[in-house]
Design an enzyme around this catalytic site. Structure first.
Site, PDB file in Angstrom:
ATOM      1  N   ASP A 205      40.175  50.504  41.200  1.00  0.00           N
ATOM      2  CA  ASP A 205      40.509  49.560  42.261  1.00  0.00           C
ATOM      3  C   ASP A 205      42.001  49.259  42.132  1.00  0.00           C
ATOM      4  OD1 ASP A 205      41.079  47.311  43.763  1.00  0.00           O
ATOM      5  OD2 ASP A 205      39.469  46.075  42.946  1.00  0.00           O
ATOM      6  N   LYS A 231      47.856  44.441  51.338  1.00  0.00           N
ATOM      7  CA  LYS A 231      48.507  44.018  50.094  1.00  0.00           C
ATOM      8  C   LYS A 231      49.895  44.647  49.968  1.00  0.00           C
ATOM      9  CE  LYS A 231      44.396  42.517  48.416  1.00  0.00           C
ATOM     10  NZ  LYS A 231      44.022  41.101  48.251  1.00  0.00           N
ATOM     11  N   CYS A 369      37.522  35.142  44.177  1.00  0.00           N
ATOM     12  CA  CYS A 369      36.497  36.200  44.244  1.00  0.00           C
ATOM     13  C   CYS A 369      36.287  36.860  42.878  1.00  0.00           C
ATOM     14  CB  CYS A 369      36.840  37.247  45.306  1.00  0.00           C
ATOM     15  SG  CYS A 369      36.823  36.609  46.989  1.00  0.00           S
TER      16      CYS A 369
END
Length: 411
Positions: A205, A231, A369
């Site tokens: 990731d 991002k 998260c």
């Protein structure tokens, strides 16, 4: 504290982001929520506007001029993404809605086909929910078992414990390159090598890494890698999944519909070649086209220059923040990206976030998260300030002064 010495023309860079030139609650905007979404560069916005004003047409199947222009620009972004992460070929780049969809694609397609009962999936204590929940769903379907790689109090993966977890049953390792909550930069190359030694497949990731760290998938030798445009100073709703060709070709389609087929009849369907096998339906065409300009923007500055500048911002901010009474950093890894998570004694993170917003300063509060990580740390959440290449030490000064004033009111 010495002022930051840099060869970057930060004023010129800031002019690429008109959104920064505004007031929020009567104060100049200071945007320190870049780990959630960076702001979008003007060249990206201009490219998006150009598409909708001049070239808007569906791609790949049309033979008219607008369709051909759109298709050419769309595929140029695929080639640009290949260069950006040094993939072996453009066909190994799959366009998705973002990192979350990219991970879900692997979890639904690769994992469903190749995992069986008793196989083990390793994920770390640092993972975003998007790199946890898809594997839980895959484990439920296949009977695979999830094992968690532990971390230390600084937020660093315990490499010795990771190596102990690896065994013949390990079929997948899924870890982030950079922690979104703590900024920890993980030693993913070494982790990939160790996973391959036991025959495991590895997904990285790279959502948080892409704007900060130069990614070379061939050097890393990862099997899959996911990242998101938003991002990286680009538009939302766009990301990529990189996968090695042999893996992608062996995987069944993730979704059915237009573009992912060669031939359809009621007796059966022949699927398209990669990458199109995984790109069902009309994609986010304009945003994909604009994403190319975000990658150009990053490469024009250079990852090395970005990383050096942001690291100096990180050191500068740490030096200022530690002087504030009651300041407690959360996540103190030796190797970090430009992210500072922290708590202030006797002040709730949400209160801090709201009071900073009243002063025009945007930070993120909550669990980010990463609830399992927060549970491990024994806290509900943090305040997170995350810096980008357009941020300045002057903004950090204003932020720290505001924080100090808030703390004094609570004391």
């Amino acid at each position: 504290m010495n002022h930051i010495a840099t060869t970057l023309d930060v004023n010129r860079i800031r002019k690429q982001f008109p959104v920064l030139n505004q007031e929020v609650n009567g104060k100049p905007l200071i945007y320190f929520d870049n780990a959630a979404s960076s702001q979008t560069a003007k060249v990206v916005v201009d490219a998006l506007i150009k598409f909708y004003e001049r070239d808007h047409a569906n791609i790949h199947r049309g033979i008219h001029t607008l369709a051909e222009r759109s298709t050419k620009a769309f595929e140029e972004t695929r080639e640009r993404a290949q260069q950006f992460i040094n993939a072996g070929e453009a066909d190994e780049i799959i366009f998705t809605k973002g990192t979350t969809e990219s991970i879900n694609l692997v979890a639904q397609s690769w994992a469903t086909k190749f995992l069986k009962e008793g196989d083990e999936i390793l994920i770390s204590q640092l993972e975003h929910h998007s790199n946890i929940v898809p594997w839980q769903l895959a484990a439920e379907k296949t009977g695979a078992v999830i094992k968690v790689i532990p971390i230390n109090a600084a937020g660093e993966i315990l490499q010795d414990e990771y190596l102990k977890l690896l065994n013949a049953k390990t079929k997948l390792v899924a870890v982030n390159y950079v922690s979104n909550s703590l900024g920890t930069i993980n030693p993913v190359k070494e982790m990939i090598t160790a996973a391959h030694d036991v025959g495991a497949t590895v997904l990285i990731d790279a959502a948080q890494a892409a704007p900060h760290v130069k990614i070379d998938v061939q050097d890393l030798d990862c099997d899959f890698l996911a990242l998101s445009s938003h991002k990286m100073y680009g538009p939302t709703g766009v990301g990529i999944l990189y996968g090695k060709r042999d893996l992608l070709e062996a995987m069944p389609p993730y979704q059915g519909g237009g573009e992912m087929i060669k031939d359809v009849s009621f007796s059966g369907t022949t699927y398209n070649d990669i990458p199109y096998k995984f790109e069902a339906g009309t994609p986010n065409i304009g945003e994909v086209i604009a994403f190319k300009f975000a990658m150009d923007f990053i490469d024009e500055i250079g990852h090395e220059a970005i990383q050096e500048y942001e690291h100096k911002l990180l050191l500068y901010a740490n030096d200022k923040l530690k002087k504030i009474p009651g300041f407690n950093p959360v996540g103190t890894a030796k190797n970090k990206a430009s992210v500072i998570s922290f708590l202030i004694d006797n002040v709730h993170p949400y209160d801090l976030g709201q009071l900073l917003d009243a002063r025009g300063i945007a930070v993120r509060t909550g669990h980010h998260c990463t609830q399992p990580l927060m549970d491990f740390l024994g806290i509900d959440g943090t305040v997170r300030a995350s810096f980008a290449v357009y941020n300045t030490e002057k903004e950090i000064d204003v932020f720290c002064e505001a924080l100090d004033n808030i703390v004094k009111k609570f004391s």
